[in-house]
Design an enzyme around this catalytic site. Structure first.
Site, short mmCIF file in Angstrom:
data_model
loop_
_atom_site.label_atom_id
_atom_site.label_comp_id
_atom_site.label_asym_id
_atom_site.label_seq_id
_atom_site.Cartn_x
_atom_site.Cartn_y
_atom_site.Cartn_z
CB SER A 86 -0.67 2.54 13.15
OG SER A 86 -1.62 3.00 14.10
CB THR B 258 0.44 0.41 4.97
OG1 THR B 258 -0.41 1.42 4.45
CG2 THR B 258 1.84 0.99 5.09
CG ASP B 259 -3.01 1.52 0.94
OD1 ASP B 259 -2.57 2.06 1.98
OD2 ASP B 259 -4.19 1.64 0.55
CD GLU B 260 -0.81 5.68 4.78
OE1 GLU B 260 0.12 6.46 5.07
OE2 GLU B 260 -1.87 5.63 5.41
CB SER C 203 8.86 4.34 9.52
OG SER C 203 7.47 4.24 9.73
CE LYS C 204 3.79 -0.78 8.40
NZ LYS C 204 3.72 -1.81 9.48
CE LYS D 88 -4.51 5.57 13.25
NZ LYS D 88 -4.22 4.22 13.60
CG ASP E 153 -5.20 18.90 3.23
OD1 ASP E 153 -5.52 17.86 3.85
OD2 ASP E 153 -5.15 18.96 1.99
P1 NAD Z 1 -2.71 0.27 16.15
O1 NAD Z 1 -2.02 1.57 16.33
O2 NAD Z 1 -4.16 0.16 16.47
O3 NAD Z 1 -1.98 -0.84 17.05
C1 NAD Z 1 -0.58 -0.93 17.13
C2 NAD Z 1 -0.24 -1.89 18.28
O4 NAD Z 1 1.19 -2.05 18.30
C3 NAD Z 1 -0.64 -1.36 19.66
O5 NAD Z 1 -1.23 -2.39 20.42
C4 NAD Z 1 0.68 -0.93 20.28
O6 NAD Z 1 0.71 -1.02 21.69
C5 NAD Z 1 1.65 -1.91 19.63
N1 NAD Z 1 3.02 -1.42 19.60
C6 NAD Z 1 3.46 -0.21 19.19
N2 NAD Z 1 4.79 -0.12 19.35
C7 NAD Z 1 5.21 -1.31 19.85
C8 NAD Z 1 6.48 -1.85 20.22
N3 NAD Z 1 7.60 -1.13 20.12
N4 NAD Z 1 6.53 -3.11 20.70
C9 NAD Z 1 5.40 -3.86 20.83
N5 NAD Z 1 4.18 -3.40 20.50
C10 NAD Z 1 4.08 -2.15 20.02
O7 NAD Z 1 -2.40 -0.18 14.67
P2 NAD Z 1 -3.31 -0.97 13.61
O8 NAD Z 1 -4.16 0.00 12.90
O9 NAD Z 1 -3.89 -2.15 14.26
O10 NAD Z 1 -2.18 -1.43 12.57
C11 NAD Z 1 -1.50 -2.67 12.75
C12 NAD Z 1 -0.50 -2.84 11.62
O11 NAD Z 1 -1.18 -2.84 10.37
C13 NAD Z 1 0.55 -1.74 11.53
O12 NAD Z 1 1.77 -2.33 11.20
C14 NAD Z 1 0.05 -0.85 10.40
O13 NAD Z 1 1.13 -0.21 9.77
C15 NAD Z 1 -0.61 -1.87 9.51
N6 NAD Z 1 -1.71 -1.37 8.66
C16 NAD Z 1 -2.77 -0.70 9.22
C17 NAD Z 1 -3.84 -0.31 8.42
C18 NAD Z 1 -5.04 0.41 9.00
O14 NAD Z 1 -5.91 0.84 8.24
N7 NAD Z 1 -5.14 0.56 10.31
C19 NAD Z 1 -3.81 -0.58 7.05
C20 NAD Z 1 -2.71 -1.25 6.50
C21 NAD Z 1 -1.68 -1.66 7.33
O1 TDX Z 2 -9.78 13.97 11.64
C1 TDX Z 2 -9.48 13.51 10.52
N1 TDX Z 2 -9.97 14.13 9.40
C2 TDX Z 2 -9.69 13.71 8.14
O2 TDX Z 2 -10.15 14.31 7.17
C3 TDX Z 2 -8.66 12.35 10.35
C4 TDX Z 2 -8.10 11.64 11.55
C5 TDX Z 2 -8.39 11.93 9.07
N2 TDX Z 2 -8.87 12.60 8.00
C6 TDX Z 2 -8.54 12.10 6.65
C7 TDX Z 2 -7.09 11.85 6.37
C8 TDX Z 2 -7.13 10.68 5.41
O3 TDX Z 2 -7.29 11.17 4.09
O4 TDX Z 2 -9.19 10.83 6.52
C9 TDX Z 2 -8.36 9.90 5.81
C10 TDX Z 2 -8.08 8.70 6.68
O5 TDX Z 2 -7.24 9.13 7.73
P1 TDX Z 2 -6.67 8.13 8.84
O6 TDX Z 2 -7.83 7.44 9.49
O7 TDX Z 2 -5.71 8.89 9.69
O8 TDX Z 2 -5.96 7.01 7.95
P2 TDX Z 2 -4.78 7.11 6.86
O9 TDX Z 2 -3.95 8.31 7.06
O10 TDX Z 2 -5.42 6.90 5.52
O11 TDX Z 2 -3.92 5.82 7.28
C11 TDX Z 2 -4.56 4.58 7.66
O12 TDX Z 2 -4.56 3.66 6.59
C12 TDX Z 2 -3.31 3.12 6.20
C13 TDX Z 2 -3.86 3.96 8.87
O13 TDX Z 2 -3.86 4.89 9.94
C14 TDX Z 2 -2.46 3.53 8.52
O14 TDX Z 2 -1.86 2.89 9.64
C15 TDX Z 2 -2.54 2.56 7.37
O15 TDX Z 2 -1.25 2.19 6.96
#
Ligand code: NAD
Ligand code: TDX
Length: 339
Positions: A85, A125-127, A156-157, A192, A275
């Site tokens: 992720s 994801t919105d990405e 990939s998503k 994150k 960046d």
């Molecule tokens: P995360 O990285 O915290 O957790 C991912 C989990 O998936 C972990 O527990 C990891 O062990 C498990 N995993 C990874 N590879 C695996 C595999 N091959 N088989 C089984 N388990 C596996 O991620 P998150 O932030 O909780 O995100 C969850 C989902 O939501 C993802 O699909 C991500 O793309 C999506 N998403 C996240 C955000 C965000 O802001 N975090 C926003 C939109 C969508």
């Molecule tokens: O150290 C940092 N400094 C910084 O400026 C980190 C880790 C991030 N950033 C910036 C990059 C982004 O603009 O902050 C913003 C947020 O970064 P992340 O927390 O890495 O999130 P982002 O890249 O936006 O992606 C997250 O939201 C969409 C999740 O990780 C994804 O899994 C989800 O799909």
């Protein structure tokens, strides 16, 4: 109802499991997670003894293991959170993103086809929509916005989303997809933005802001995302994509300043660093469809959600201290040096 939740030892998946076990005492939840660096079994400790919960440590890319689990559990639904992720990691090493996010999704859906399923839900994801310019605040991502990805992660998503829609059209698989904006809340992995800044600030360490800190993200409290997925599972229409977001756009630098203020730390900790490559400028979700069709609205205001999140990190130090002292620390040092 028997539901396989993949990736349930991660951030959003664990919050979703807590929500479902709490709300539906007659549902059985099977968590399938291979525990990568981002998966943490201690997160699931509160539900490990719940008779309606089972944890299975396998990868979604392992076809035999996935099929075995379907034969044992006869799931009615699958909710796929499992993914690599983190965008920065995908830039360093894309391969595992393709394996987990694309191949893993297809293995899960093949199992659904083979054994039958009421619903396969893909957490996306919105990405996948790429980014919006900063000078066009009138523009938002709708479900019709073309896929236009920037990073190996988002590509990939997006590939997985296209496969999900293809399995619906070609094989009639009953799928739904949610595309959510940035989540924040308890159990967010410390690589994150929000948890990284909270933890670094607590240690009086520099707060690494990428570029000028003007990139915009649309933040949603994790519980609101979990409720949206619950609603889509029960009331959403098969074959449909639902955008999830709360119209809460904020610049990264403003988030970091809010965290400094809440923790009583000086803004002089903020350090502007190189960046992110291909850094998306602005994400902004239009959630009209899920609001009008399913009645979903976010319930948590950012001011309350960030306060709750900061308090959670203050009272659950053991959870993140274990992480930041372990394997993750090596990765962090490789990325940022000894900051
Ligand atoms: P995360 O990285 O915290 O957790 C991912 C989990 O998936 C972990 O527990 C990891 O062990 C498990 N995993 C990874 N590879 C695996 C595999 N091959 N088989 C089984 N388990 C596996 O991620 P998150 O932030 O909780 O995100 C969850 C989902 O939501 C993802 O699909 C991500 O793309 C999506 N998403 C996240 C955000 C965000 O802001 N975090 C926003 C939109 C969508
Ligand atoms: O150290 C940092 N400094 C910084 O400026 C980190 C880790 C991030 N950033 C910036 C990059 C982004 O603009 O902050 C913003 C947020 O970064 P992340 O927390 O890495 O999130 P982002 O890249 O936006 O992606 C997250 O939201 C969409 C999740 O990780 C994804 O899994 C989800 O799909």
């Amino acid at each position: 109802m028997n539901i396989i939740v993949t990736g349930g030892a991660g951030f959003i998946g664990s919050n979703f499991i807590f929500h479902m076990l709490n709300k539906y005492p007659d549902y059985r939840i099977i968590c399938l997670d291979c525990l990568t660096y981002a998966g943490n079994l201690s997160t699931l400790a509160p539900v490990m003894d719940n008779p309606n919960f089972r944890f299975v440590k396998e990868s979604i890319t392992d076809r035999k293991a996935v099929y075995r689990l379907f034969e044992e559990e006869h799931p009615d639904m699958v909710v796929n959170f499992a993914a690599e992720s983190h965008v920065d990691r995908s830039i360093e090493n894309p391969q595992v993103f393709l394996e987990t996010n694309i191949i893993g999704t297809s293995v899960l859906m093949d199992a659904c086809r083979k054994y039958g399923i009421q619903r396969y839900h893909q957490v996306s994801t919105d990405e996948v929509y790429g980014d919006l310019p900063l000078d066009r605040p009138d523009l938002f991502f709708t479900e019709e916005t073309p896929i236009h990805t920037s990073s190996p992660y988002s590509s990939s998503k997006a590939a997985a989303d296209l496969l999900v829609l293809a399995y619906h059209r070609t094989y009639g698989l009953p799928v739904t997809i949610s595309r959510c904006s940035n989540n924040y809340g308890p159990y967010h992995f410390p690589e994150k933005l929000i948890p990284l800044m909270i933890i670094n600030a607590l240690h009086d360490k520099p707060l690494p802001v990428y570029g000028e800190g003007i990139n915009v993200r649309d933040w949603l409290y994790v519980e609101d995302h979990c409720k949206a997925i619950d609603l889509i599972l029960h009331k959403g229409h098969v074959g449909e994509v639902y955008n999830v977001g709360g119209h809460n756009e904020m610049k990264n630098i403003d988030i970091v300043k809010i965290i400094c203020k809440a923790l009583g730390k000086p803004e002089s900790l903020i350090t502007y660093v190189t960046d992110r490559k291909g850094h998306d400028m602005r994400y902004a979700i239009d959630p009209t469809k899920i609001h009008e069709e399913l009645g979903w609205l976010p319930e948590t205001k950012f001011a309350d959600g960030i306060q709750k999140t900061i308090e959670w990190y203050l009272t659950n130090r053991e959870w993140w201290e274990t992480i930041v002292s372990g394997e993750y620390q090596n990765y962090y040092e490789e990325m940022y040096g000894n900051r």
